[in-house]
Motif scaffolding. Structure first.
Motif, mmCIF file in Angstrom:
data_model
loop_
_atom_site.group_PDB
_atom_site.id
_atom_site.type_symbol
_atom_site.label_atom_id
_atom_site.label_comp_id
_atom_site.label_asym_id
_atom_site.label_seq_id
_atom_site.Cartn_x
_atom_site.Cartn_y
_atom_site.Cartn_z
ATOM 1 N N VAL A 10 0.855 -1.187 0.000
ATOM 2 C CA VAL A 10 0.000 0.000 0.000
ATOM 3 C C VAL A 10 0.888 1.233 0.000
ATOM 4 O O VAL A 10 1.788 1.358 0.841
ATOM 5 C CB VAL A 10 -0.932 0.036 1.235
ATOM 6 C CG1 VAL A 10 -1.827 1.269 1.177
ATOM 7 C CG2 VAL A 10 -1.765 -1.231 1.317
ATOM 8 N N ALA A 11 0.668 2.131 -0.939
ATOM 9 C CA ALA A 11 1.478 3.350 -1.043
ATOM 10 C C ALA A 11 0.575 4.568 -1.017
ATOM 11 O O ALA A 11 -0.535 4.549 -1.573
ATOM 12 C CB ALA A 11 2.292 3.335 -2.339
ATOM 13 N N VAL A 43 -1.147 -10.898 -10.433
ATOM 14 C CA VAL A 43 -0.589 -9.840 -9.590
ATOM 15 C C VAL A 43 -1.374 -8.564 -9.875
ATOM 16 O O VAL A 43 -1.157 -7.885 -10.877
ATOM 17 C CB VAL A 43 0.914 -9.629 -9.872
ATOM 18 C CG1 VAL A 43 1.450 -8.479 -9.022
ATOM 19 C CG2 VAL A 43 1.699 -10.901 -9.582
ATOM 20 N N GLY A 44 -2.313 -8.260 -8.998
ATOM 21 C CA GLY A 44 -3.148 -7.076 -9.197
ATOM 22 C C GLY A 44 -2.461 -5.820 -8.709
ATOM 23 O O GLY A 44 -1.774 -5.824 -7.681
ATOM 24 N N GLY A 61 -7.849 12.360 -2.995
ATOM 25 C CA GLY A 61 -7.120 11.341 -2.251
ATOM 26 C C GLY A 61 -6.573 10.320 -3.223
ATOM 27 O O GLY A 61 -7.207 10.012 -4.233
ATOM 28 N N MET A 62 -5.378 9.805 -2.957
ATOM 29 C CA MET A 62 -4.765 8.787 -3.815
ATOM 30 C C MET A 62 -4.155 7.696 -2.956
ATOM 31 O O MET A 62 -3.645 7.961 -1.863
ATOM 32 C CB MET A 62 -3.652 9.379 -4.686
ATOM 33 C CG MET A 62 -4.072 10.342 -5.743
ATOM 34 S SD MET A 62 -2.659 10.698 -6.844
ATOM 35 C CE MET A 62 -3.210 12.249 -7.557
ATOM 36 N N ALA A 63 -4.204 6.480 -3.479
ATOM 37 C CA ALA A 63 -3.515 5.366 -2.841
ATOM 38 C C ALA A 63 -3.194 4.332 -3.910
ATOM 39 O O ALA A 63 -3.963 4.139 -4.853
ATOM 40 C CB ALA A 63 -4.365 4.743 -1.740
ATOM 41 N N GLY A 64 -2.040 3.686 -3.759
ATOM 42 C CA GLY A 64 -1.640 2.642 -4.680
ATOM 43 C C GLY A 64 -1.660 1.290 -3.994
ATOM 44 O O GLY A 64 -1.301 1.180 -2.814
ATOM 45 N N PHE A 65 -2.083 0.263 -4.719
ATOM 46 C CA PHE A 65 -2.176 -1.086 -4.164
ATOM 47 C C PHE A 65 -1.541 -2.072 -5.142
ATOM 48 O O PHE A 65 -1.791 -2.007 -6.353
ATOM 49 C CB PHE A 65 -3.641 -1.487 -3.946
ATOM 50 C CG PHE A 65 -4.425 -0.511 -3.121
ATOM 51 C CD1 PHE A 65 -4.461 -0.610 -1.741
ATOM 52 C CD2 PHE A 65 -5.126 0.522 -3.728
ATOM 53 C CE1 PHE A 65 -5.183 0.301 -0.980
ATOM 54 C CE2 PHE A 65 -5.853 1.436 -2.980
ATOM 55 C CZ PHE A 65 -5.882 1.324 -1.596
#
Length: 274
Positions: free
Chosen positions: A13-14, A89-90, A26-30
């Motif tokens: 999680v980034a 790999v999602g 808002g942003m988030a990477g998974f």
């Protein structure tokens, strides 16, 4: 092949550094570290959400409102039951836009209300190029910078919602949905009828429905934190537990117990620091 919720210990999680965050965004990477089969219940959030698929191979398939869409999508307010499925790999960059910001970036947020569509339907021809750049980036920091630049480039080119409408939305979220529409109309100097009309025209839902969505978001987080449905109903402003149950089924297509177990909420505080 069975479908399962992901092991969140195996999910990277980034989040962007606070210095590069945009107001109302808002942003988030998974990203999963190892291949898996996944089927995730995603609880509705009070935002317009962009899900940019960065997966290797098969990629993600999203299901909402009877629609099935592979790859990168935009999800409006109140999509109903929303699920993400996939194999391999999602990886995904999720961007949450306050409705007023979504209108400035994508056009009218009202056009997306209750819908899930391919991103290019609202972003235009540049959507594929944006996704290619994100996939080619070698770090989450680079992806956040690319996405931020793309959003900034569009912010000045679109019509914006009335300041009064934006103010009422912010007051609704700040009050966790426990607000009186008549009181908000008085605060902005409008009649209740005018506020209702302008809000619905510009955001696609009524002020009352917005309050219900925001209130449910708060309740969902309490449920995920392990609180019982009766206590959550009382603390969130529902008449009783059955009222919370009805609202949960209407907004998320899930019972309160299913919301409490929804894996997407398990890492919410990490992905979306408050």
């Amino acid at each position: 092949m069975s479908s399962t919720a992901p092991d969140w210990a195996d999910v990277e999680v980034a989040v962007p550094h606070p210095s590069v965050r945009l107001p109302g965004v808002g942003m988030a990477g998974f990203r999963q570290r190892t291949p898996a089969v996944w089927d995730i219940a995603m609880v509705a959030h009070p935002s317009v959400t962009l899900l940019l698929d960065l997966s290797d191979g098969y990629g993600a398939v999203y299901l909402a409102g009877g629609r099935r869409q592979r790859g990168t999508v935009a999800v409006g307010l109140l999509p109903g039951e929303l699920r993400a499925t996939g194999v391999g790999v999602g990886a995904c960059l999720q961007i949450r836009l306050e409705p007023a910001v979504a209108t400035a970036v994508l056009g009218s947020a009202a056009d997306l209300s209750g819908l899930m569509v391919p991103l290019d339907a609202v972003w235009g021809r540049g959507a594929d190029r944006l996704q290619d750049r994100l996939c080619a980036a070698t770090s989450w920091d680079d992806r956040f910078a690319i996405a931020t630049g793309a959003l900034l480039a569009r912010l000045g080119d679109r019509p914006r919602v009335d300041p009064e409408v934006a103010y009422v939305w912010r007051r609704t979220t700040a009050g966790r949905g426990r607000v009186r529409v008549d009181g908000l109309a008085d605060e902005v100097g409008w009649s209740r009828k005018r506020l209702w009309s302008r809000f619905r025209t510009q955001l696609g839902i009524t002020p009352k429905r917005a309050a219900q969505l925001v209130r449910f978001d708060h309740a969902a987080h309490l449920l995920a934190a392990g609180h019982g449905a009766a206590r959550v109903a009382a603390e969130s402003g529902y008449v009783d537990q059955s009222h919370l149950h009805r609202e949960s089924r209407t907004i998320a297509g899930l019972t309160p117990s299913a919301v409490a177990a929804a894996p997407w909420l398990a890492i919410d505080d990490v992905a979306w620091p408050r």
